[in-house]
Scaffold this motif. Structure first.
Motif, short mmCIF file in Angstrom:
data_model
loop_
_atom_site.label_atom_id
_atom_site.label_comp_id
_atom_site.label_asym_id
_atom_site.label_seq_id
_atom_site.Cartn_x
_atom_site.Cartn_y
_atom_site.Cartn_z
N SER A 169 2.92 0.66 -12.23
CA SER A 169 3.25 0.00 -10.97
C SER A 169 2.07 -0.04 -10.00
CB SER A 169 4.44 0.68 -10.31
OG SER A 169 4.18 2.03 -10.07
N THR A 170 1.21 0.99 -10.01
CA THR A 170 0.08 0.99 -9.07
C THR A 170 -0.88 -0.16 -9.36
OG1 THR A 170 -1.05 2.61 -10.49
CG2 THR A 170 0.13 3.45 -8.57
N GLY A 171 -1.14 -0.40 -10.64
CA GLY A 171 -2.04 -1.49 -11.00
C GLY A 171 -1.51 -2.84 -10.56
N ARG A 172 -0.20 -3.04 -10.74
CA ARG A 172 0.41 -4.32 -10.37
C ARG A 172 0.44 -4.50 -8.85
NH1 ARG A 172 0.18 -2.64 -15.51
NH2 ARG A 172 0.78 -4.33 -16.92
N MET A 173 0.71 -3.42 -8.14
CA MET A 173 0.79 -3.53 -6.68
C MET A 173 -0.59 -3.79 -6.09
SD MET A 173 3.24 -3.75 -4.58
CE MET A 173 4.57 -3.07 -5.56
N LEU A 174 -1.63 -3.16 -6.62
CA LEU A 174 -2.99 -3.41 -6.14
C LEU A 174 -3.41 -4.86 -6.42
CD1 LEU A 174 -5.00 -0.16 -7.00
CD2 LEU A 174 -4.25 -0.97 -4.76
N ARG A 175 -2.99 -5.38 -7.57
CA ARG A 175 -3.34 -6.77 -7.88
C ARG A 175 -2.66 -7.74 -6.92
NH1 ARG A 175 -1.99 -11.12 -11.99
NH2 ARG A 175 -3.96 -12.24 -12.14
N ASP A 176 -1.42 -7.44 -6.57
CA ASP A 176 -0.71 -8.28 -5.61
C ASP A 176 -1.40 -8.23 -4.25
OD1 ASP A 176 1.77 -9.75 -4.59
OD2 ASP A 176 1.77 -7.95 -3.34
N VAL B 286 2.78 16.13 -1.57
CA VAL B 286 2.92 14.89 -2.34
C VAL B 286 4.38 14.47 -2.47
CG1 VAL B 286 0.77 15.23 -3.59
CG2 VAL B 286 2.89 16.10 -4.57
N THR B 287 5.29 15.42 -2.62
CA THR B 287 6.70 15.04 -2.71
C THR B 287 7.21 14.53 -1.37
OG1 THR B 287 7.32 17.37 -2.35
CG2 THR B 287 7.26 16.58 -4.61
N SER B 288 6.70 15.07 -0.28
CA SER B 288 7.08 14.57 1.05
C SER B 288 6.63 13.13 1.23
CB SER B 288 6.46 15.46 2.14
OG SER B 288 6.98 16.77 2.08
N VAL B 289 5.40 12.84 0.84
CA VAL B 289 4.88 11.48 0.95
C VAL B 289 5.70 10.53 0.08
CG1 VAL B 289 2.91 10.00 0.48
CG2 VAL B 289 2.56 12.22 1.55
N ALA B 290 6.02 10.96 -1.13
CA ALA B 290 6.79 10.11 -2.04
C ALA B 290 8.16 9.77 -1.46
CB ALA B 290 6.94 10.80 -3.40
N THR B 291 8.82 10.75 -0.87
CA THR B 291 10.13 10.52 -0.28
C THR B 291 10.05 9.51 0.86
OG1 THR B 291 10.82 12.77 -0.83
CG2 THR B 291 12.13 11.60 0.81
N ALA B 292 9.12 9.70 1.77
CA ALA B 292 8.97 8.79 2.91
C ALA B 292 8.63 7.38 2.44
CB ALA B 292 7.90 9.31 3.85
N ALA B 293 7.73 7.29 1.46
CA ALA B 293 7.32 5.98 0.94
C ALA B 293 8.47 5.28 0.25
CB ALA B 293 6.14 6.15 -0.02
N GLY B 294 9.28 6.04 -0.47
CA GLY B 294 10.42 5.46 -1.16
C GLY B 294 11.44 4.90 -0.19
N ILE B 295 11.74 5.65 0.87
CA ILE B 295 12.72 5.19 1.87
C ILE B 295 12.20 3.92 2.55
CG2 ILE B 295 13.76 5.75 4.11
CD1 ILE B 295 14.11 8.60 3.13
N TRP C 43 0.83 -1.21 0.00
CA TRP C 43 0.00 0.00 0.00
C TRP C 43 0.86 1.27 0.00
CZ3 TRP C 43 -4.70 0.55 -1.51
CH2 TRP C 43 -5.62 -0.47 -1.38
N THR C 44 2.01 1.22 0.66
CA THR C 44 2.88 2.40 0.71
C THR C 44 3.50 2.67 -0.66
OG1 THR C 44 3.37 2.04 3.05
CG2 THR C 44 4.90 3.42 1.82
N TYR C 45 3.92 1.61 -1.34
CA TYR C 45 4.49 1.81 -2.68
C TYR C 45 3.42 2.29 -3.65
CZ TYR C 45 7.70 1.15 -6.56
OH TYR C 45 8.51 1.38 -7.64
N TRP C 46 2.21 1.77 -3.48
CA TRP C 46 1.10 2.25 -4.31
C TRP C 46 0.87 3.74 -4.07
CZ3 TRP C 46 -3.54 4.24 -2.36
CH2 TRP C 46 -4.52 4.51 -3.31
N LEU C 47 0.86 4.13 -2.80
CA LEU C 47 0.65 5.54 -2.47
C LEU C 47 1.76 6.42 -3.05
CD1 LEU C 47 -0.95 7.68 -0.79
CD2 LEU C 47 0.71 7.26 1.04
N MET C 48 3.00 5.94 -2.99
CA MET C 48 4.12 6.72 -3.53
C MET C 48 3.88 7.07 -4.99
SD MET C 48 8.14 5.67 -4.03
CE MET C 48 7.99 5.24 -5.78
#
Length: 475
Positions: A313-320, A369-378, A102-107
């Motif tokens: 990537s979001t579609g694949r992560m949601l399917r997983d 959104v960039t803050s969320v992306a950074t945290a999710a990526g780490i 879910w975090t990678y999807w959000l990123m």
């Protein structure tokens, strides 16, 4: 079969079309290492760190390589499209797989929001009469169609997006070297390698200021792990994935270190500032006609490439997640072209909301959104490393077969990279401007905790599930 080989019988058939060839996987990997973080974000980092920013990109690049080799070993142990979420689920437990997926999807959703708005702004450069929301909507619909049709179309579009970015950087390096060696253009008289240390030294603002740029530098490397998501749709993952990962050091040396070395030699670092592309500025100093327009086109392709990858990537992560009963089952369905259409559609709809938010409150929305992306990526990178450490422990204990693509240094370099990411997180906490990233992360963690509690209440057995591949005894 030897234990070092990939046992294809244990790799689940996920229903995807293996339509990504070596040429496309290679270019997706290259494109993942070149984004708006380099084309636009490097300006602010140069202003803070001066020439030492080159060292920061190189240092971060080494850590990224450790992360990607750890991921590569896991991918060749079990190549699945769920990738890091699957490995977190298998080696750390269902909760971590749930959080990572879910975090990678959000990123990617929030990154898509920012990139769509950025692309619309770039179009506004040439056609100011076109409303920003119209351009954003057109890009959203077109890229949605690209991802919905087939993975082959996605791969081809991403190939050409990446080709434009690569050509632009190589062209910049060649032109810059020409200015340095031959002295032509408006910048010829002042261009010299001594610009790297002649203006208050290599660390003009101190080593501490240079280290504080690592958070922004790491943001520039987000999406390099995307090659892991392609594992389930690569024609020959045993050959294409190691090749794509092993060429990463060269991509970092050329595209990041090389381009910045040339730019900061041609133009002294004090002339760069936040809010502008260092490439645009350098082209302008050299005196190339239509410099701003050329770089604007390149940055546009970088934004569209990132958004295109995000939808994929979001579609694949949601399917997983759906396959593991951690998301609505509708996300697990493939259309006739073997793409996760429902998951992509929902993600695209949320990206569309982001366009509206960026229109209403553009400055605050982009920061969020960039803050969320950074945290999710780490977080994603940390899960890759911890999963790899657990995997190597299982291999050493004889519980799992060895991968055909072992990471150099084994688990040691994964520990080094993990400590580095923890250090970067501490720097984020120290920086008052970037600290909002951690506040958003805390809120997201609470939301995921509530979601997991509800999920367990409805389906108690879910907390006991592991990944598709069971721990296999060797020998």
């Amino acid at each position: 079969m030897t234990s070092a080989q990939v046992d294809t019988d244990t790799v689940p058939e996920e229903g995807y079309e293996r339509g990504l060839g070596s040429r496309q996987v290679q270019m997706i990997a290259i494109g993942g290492a070149i984004g708006v973080g380099l084309f636009m974000g490097a300006g602010a980092n140069i202003a803070k760190a001066g020439p030492s920013i080159i060292l920061m990109y190189a240092l971060a690049g080494v850590v990224i390589f450790f992360i990607m080799r750890a991921l590569g070993e896991l991918l060749l142990y079990r190549p699945v499209s769920g990738s890091f979420a699957e490995y977190a689920r298998e080696f750390l437990g269902p909760f971590f797989g749930f959080v990572t997926g879910w975090t990678y999807w959000l990123m990617w959703v929030v990154t898509g929001m920012a990139e769509l708005t950025a692309a619309a702004i770039y179009i506004h450069f040439w056609f100011p009469e076109i409303p920003q929301w119209v351009s954003a909507l057109v890009f959203l619909v077109v890229l949605f169609g690209v991802n919905l049709i087939s993975v082959k179309i996605f791969g081809e579009v991403e190939f050409w997006f990446s080709m434009i970015k690569v050509t632009a950087i190589i062209g910049m390096i060649v032109i810059g070297l020409g200015v340095l060696t031959l002295g032509f253009s408006d910048a010829g008289d002042t261009a010299t390698v001594s610009n790297l240390w002649a203006h208050d030294g290599f660390f003009p603002n101190g080593i501490g200021s240079s280290l504080m740029t690592l958070q922004g530098v790491m943001f520039a490397y987000l999406a390099v792990e995307l090659v892991g998501v392609t594992a389930g749709e690569s024609e020959n993952p045993e050959k294409t994935l190691p090749k794509a990962i092993n060429t990463l050091p060269w991509r970092i040396i050329v595209f990041y270190v090389g381009s910045l070395l040339v730019i900061l030699s041609v133009v002294k670092w004090t002339e760069f500032s936040a809010g502008e592309s260092p490439f645009v500025h350098a082209f302008g100093e050299i005196g190339i006609p239509l410099a701003a327009g050329i770089v604007n086109f390149v940055v546009l392709t970088a934004a569209l490439s990132s958004c295109n990858s995000g939808m994929y990537s979001t579609g694949r992560m949601l399917r997983d997640l759906a396959a593991n009963s951690e998301a609505p089952q509708a996300f697990g369905k493939l259309n006739v072209r073997k793409t996760p259409a429902v998951g992509i559609a929902v993600s695209v709809a949320l990206m569309g909301i982001g366009v509206v938010l960026n229109y209403v409150v553009p400055e605050k929305a982009f920061l969020y959104v960039t803050s969320v992306a950074t945290a999710a990526g780490i977080w994603t990178w940390m899960m890759i490393l911890v999963s790899h450490i657990r995997y190597r422990a299982a291999v050493d204990a004889g519980r799992l077969r060895a991968s055909s693509f072992p990471a150099p240094g084994g688990a040691l370099f994964s520990w080094v990279a993990l400590l580095f990411l923890i250090g970067v997180t501490c720097m984020i906490a120290y920086d008052k401007d970037a600290r909002i990233c951690l506040y958003v992360a805390a809120g997201w963690a609470v939301a995921l905790g509530i979601g997991w509690a509800v999920l367990k209440r409805r389906n108690p057995q879910i907390a006991e599930r592991r990944g598709d591949a069971e721990f296999e005894k060797v020998g």
